[in-house]
Enzyme design. Structure first.
Site, short mmCIF file in Angstrom:
data_model
loop_
_atom_site.label_atom_id
_atom_site.label_comp_id
_atom_site.label_asym_id
_atom_site.label_seq_id
_atom_site.Cartn_x
_atom_site.Cartn_y
_atom_site.Cartn_z
N CYS A 1 73.02 5.60 14.04
CA CYS A 1 72.30 6.76 14.58
C CYS A 1 71.87 6.57 16.03
O CYS A 1 71.26 7.47 16.62
CB CYS A 1 71.07 7.05 13.73
SG CYS A 1 69.94 5.62 13.59
N LEU B 1 50.54 26.00 13.26
CA LEU B 1 51.73 26.15 14.11
C LEU B 1 52.82 26.96 13.43
O LEU B 1 53.55 27.71 14.07
CB LEU B 1 52.29 24.77 14.45
CG LEU B 1 51.61 24.00 15.58
CD1 LEU B 1 52.11 22.58 15.61
CD2 LEU B 1 51.87 24.69 16.91
N PHE B 2 52.94 26.80 12.10
CA PHE B 2 54.07 27.40 11.41
C PHE B 2 53.77 28.77 10.80
O PHE B 2 54.67 29.50 10.45
CB PHE B 2 54.55 26.46 10.30
CG PHE B 2 55.02 25.13 10.82
CD1 PHE B 2 56.17 25.05 11.59
CD2 PHE B 2 54.32 23.98 10.55
CE1 PHE B 2 56.61 23.83 12.07
CE2 PHE B 2 54.75 22.75 11.02
CZ PHE B 2 55.89 22.68 11.79
N GLY B 3 52.50 29.10 10.64
CA GLY B 3 52.15 30.38 10.05
C GLY B 3 50.90 30.29 9.20
O GLY B 3 50.12 29.34 9.30
N ASP C 1 52.18 13.16 14.52
CA ASP C 1 51.08 14.05 14.93
C ASP C 1 49.83 13.76 14.10
O ASP C 1 49.19 14.67 13.59
CB ASP C 1 51.52 15.52 14.76
CG ASP C 1 50.57 16.49 15.46
OD1 ASP C 1 49.74 16.03 16.28
OD2 ASP C 1 50.65 17.70 15.19
N LYS D 1 52.35 27.62 2.40
CA LYS D 1 52.55 27.91 3.83
C LYS D 1 53.72 28.87 3.98
O LYS D 1 54.83 28.56 3.56
CB LYS D 1 52.85 26.62 4.61
CG LYS D 1 51.70 25.63 4.66
CD LYS D 1 52.09 24.42 5.51
CE LYS D 1 50.97 23.40 5.52
NZ LYS D 1 51.31 22.22 6.36
N LEU E 1 43.66 30.51 3.61
CA LEU E 1 42.93 29.27 3.90
C LEU E 1 42.86 28.99 5.39
O LEU E 1 41.95 28.30 5.86
CB LEU E 1 43.62 28.08 3.20
CG LEU E 1 43.67 28.12 1.67
CD1 LEU E 1 44.52 26.97 1.13
CD2 LEU E 1 42.26 28.07 1.08
N GLY E 2 43.83 29.50 6.13
CA GLY E 2 43.86 29.26 7.58
C GLY E 2 45.25 29.52 8.11
O GLY E 2 46.13 30.01 7.40
#
Length: 630
Positions: A133, A379-381, A488, A397, A375-376
């Protein structure tokens, strides 16, 4: 060959180059495989000097190396690899039969290890990168799925028997191979699919197959067969403490006190692992302490120096096993502040998560999901509380279109589902057959750690904060052990459940973000304040960049949720960190705790501790106040 030796043969090993200055060489070694270690020696069987040894329990992967007709600079042309700790040992066999024999036997020996890799590198590390890789970090996560039980060993024909010689009779198989493996259920499990088997706590089951690390085929006393979650059962052995209600494996001192205080019963107790491997501690609660106040006592279970060894809490009362000690002290205080009256346990109350809802089930039918309150959002939605099949609470999510590289994520989700640990938020599955895509995970009642800290400022003891660090470090050490990089790590990406346990969330998800403001180091959303220099300068992620982020997370915890470098822009932080500036010591952190943070923030990655080392340090800090027991 020694009677206890499984295999013994002269092979060629490549130097492991544990240091950057180490030379690459190939040396003939006598390799010996007994039951517990893989050793290699200089010289022959008559006169040999041990040059190295690998503990079988530390081995994470054994597999043939794919070479694609590349040049092998030694006479043995059939390579295989043994991945252990943070190193890879390449061994070269003289024939494919020899190699297959070693790989097969080693795999049999490591099949019960709990550190088996999820991904591995099928080709050599050479000239500063993996040939499969092209990743340039030795600790970079694997690039190909590894399944210990799907052998890549070629089946070779047996040699033709000599005509004039009589073939010897086959060896008598050892008796233990025919013995059944019996396990005891620690938790109830309701079958969700036709191929599952229901578990009832305390009942015994026979294991039929272990073709998956997380789901085993079993048979109950009625003859019914099906798949069960492997982390819901424990071996039925007299010395296996998991079968006892009073034993709590993953419980530190702070959490033990929290559980005992919640039960609030005189003589409430539990047995848990000590910070010293192989040792145990009895945590005991009394409403009537020395001065009339309630309190906790933590007693180390001691061992005698005699053979056979015995165990004791009070020296005059030693027994041959830990269950015997507990049974004795249920009826006699004998030096303890009170009798062991009431076992306090999490067994039966909070069953662990499973790797998916059922065996080999990662695609979830969206019609089985019930959507509840929001719930909140991230970044993704949007993230919502929901239920699967109207029974199991989950977090759902909904991935906003264009927010994620969906095809890559769907492939990786199959691997991520197999990452299962008490301190990781479990991925249960995905819904990919429609838009938007849904990601279904474990629901954590108290939400994100950052808000949890900020909303309760001034109400945390130092022990409680250190326990949070320990929770996160346990989850991160598991990721490191499986060659998986978070990328992250921060308080905003950790969640807290109803029992106050902190779990790591969104591991690896940063790879699939399509927002340039987040993925580019010059972007306004890029998490510069949690990143080491090699990330914001060169985007070089590794387990050592996760270590830096963990140090910042510790700082967030001990400041009860403050923003790192709160008065500085991202550009200013890059300049400050490059010049050697580091975050100040939080008021709630001791000098030694701050030194641990500073070790995480060493400029050069190789100067930082591993997460395994950090966990060992934090475990010792958590237990350092245990002074009871004589």
């Amino acid at each position: 060959m020694n009677f206890n030796t499984i295999l013994e043969e002269i092979l060629i090993k490549r130097s492991q180059q544990k240091k950057k200055t180490s030379l690459l060489n190939y040396k003939e070694r006598l390799c010996v495989l007994p039951k517990s270690v893989l050793s290699y020696y200089e010289g022959r069987a008559e006169k040999k000097y041990r040059k190295g040894v690998i503990d079988i329990s530390k081995i994470k992967c054994v597999e043939i190396v794919k070479n694609d007709d590349g040049v092998i600079p030694c006479q043995n042309k059939f390579p295989f690899q043994v991945v252990h700790d943070a190193n890879t040992l390449y061994i070269f066999a003289p024939s494919p039969q020899s190699r297959d024999r070693w790989v097969k036997k080693l795999k049999e020996e490591i099949k019960n290890n709990n550190n088996i890799m999820i991904k591995y590198h099928p080709k050599f590390w050479a000239d500063g990168s993996y040939q499969c890789c092209r990743q340039t970090e030795k600790l970079a996560p694997g690039c190909e799925k590894y399944n210990l039980f799907e052998s890549s060993i070629r089946k070779t024909l047996p040699p033709a028997p000599e005509i004039k010689k009589r073939r010897p009779p086959p060896p008598i198989p050892p008796e233990e191979e025919n013995t059944e493996e019996i396990v005891v259920a620690m938790y109830d499990f309701q079958a969700t699919e036709a191929h599952d088997l229901r578990l009832e706590r305390g009942q015994e089951y026979i294991i039929l197959e272990k073709n998956d690390l997380h789901w085993w085929r079993a048979r109950d006393k009625y003859g019914s067969e099906g798949y069960i979650p492997s982390n819901y059962v424990t071996g039925k052995k007299s010395n296996n403490l998991d079968q006892y209600e009073w034993y709590c494996r993953n419980t530190n001192r702070s959490k033990a006190e929290q559980l005992l205080r919640t039960e609030d019963k005189e003589g409430g107790f539990m047995v848990r692992d000590s910070s010293q491997p192989g040792l145990y501690t009895v945590s005991l609660y009394t409403k009537f302490g020395g001065e009339g106040s309630s309190g906790f006592r933590h007693y180390h279970i001691k061992e005698t120096a005699t053979s056979p060894k015995k165990y004791y809490l009070a020296e005059k009362h030693a027994f041959g096993s830990i269950p015997e000690i507990i049974e004795y002290h249920k009826h006699n205080a004998a030096g303890l502040v009170t009798r062991l009256r009431y076992p306090v346990s999490t067994k039966g109350k909070n069953a662990p998560t499973t790797a998916g809802f059922s065996y080999d089930k990662w695609e979830i039918n969206p019609s089985e999901l019930t959507f509840m309150r929001e719930l909140g959002s991230g970044l993704f939605g949007v993230v919502r509380l929901g239920k699967w099949r109207a029974q199991y609470k989950v977090a759902i999510k909904a991935i906003r279109e264009g927010a994620m590289c969906e095809e890559d994520f769907i492939e990786e989700a199959k691997v991520m589902m197999k990452l299962t640990h008490p301190k990781l938020v479990q991925l249960y599955g995905v819904c990919t057959q429609q838009k938007p895509i849904y990601i279904v995970t474990e629901f954590m009642e108290r939400g994100c750690l950052l808000n949890f800290l900020r909303q309760r400022q001034g109400h945390f003891s130092r022990d409680m904060l250190l326990s949070m660090c320990q929770d996160v470090c346990e989850g991160m050490e598991y990721l490191e052990r499986n060659s998986f990089i978070h990328r992250d790590l921060a308080a905003r990406n950790c969640l807290v459940n109803e029992a106050g346990v902190v779990k790591v969330s969104d591991f690896g998800m940063a790879r699939y973000v399509l927002d340039d403001q987040y993925t580019s180091s010059s972007g306004a959303k890029f998490p510069v304040k949690w990143c080491p220099p090699e990330v914001f300068n060169y985007s070089r992620f590794s387990s050592k960049s996760d270590v830096w982020s963990f140090g910042v997370l510790m700082w967030e915890i001990f400041t009860e949720g403050r923003m790192p470098f709160e008065k500085n822009t991202n550009y200013e932080v890059v300049t400050m960190v490059t010049r050697g500036h580091r975050l100040h010591r939080p008021k709630l952190a001791t000098k030694y705790l701050y030194e641990v943070m500073l070790r995480c923030w060493q400029e050069r990655p190789e100067g930082r501790p591993s997460l395994e080392d950090l966990l060992r340090t934090i475990d010792e800090l958590v237990e350092c106040e245990e002074t009871f027991g004589r």
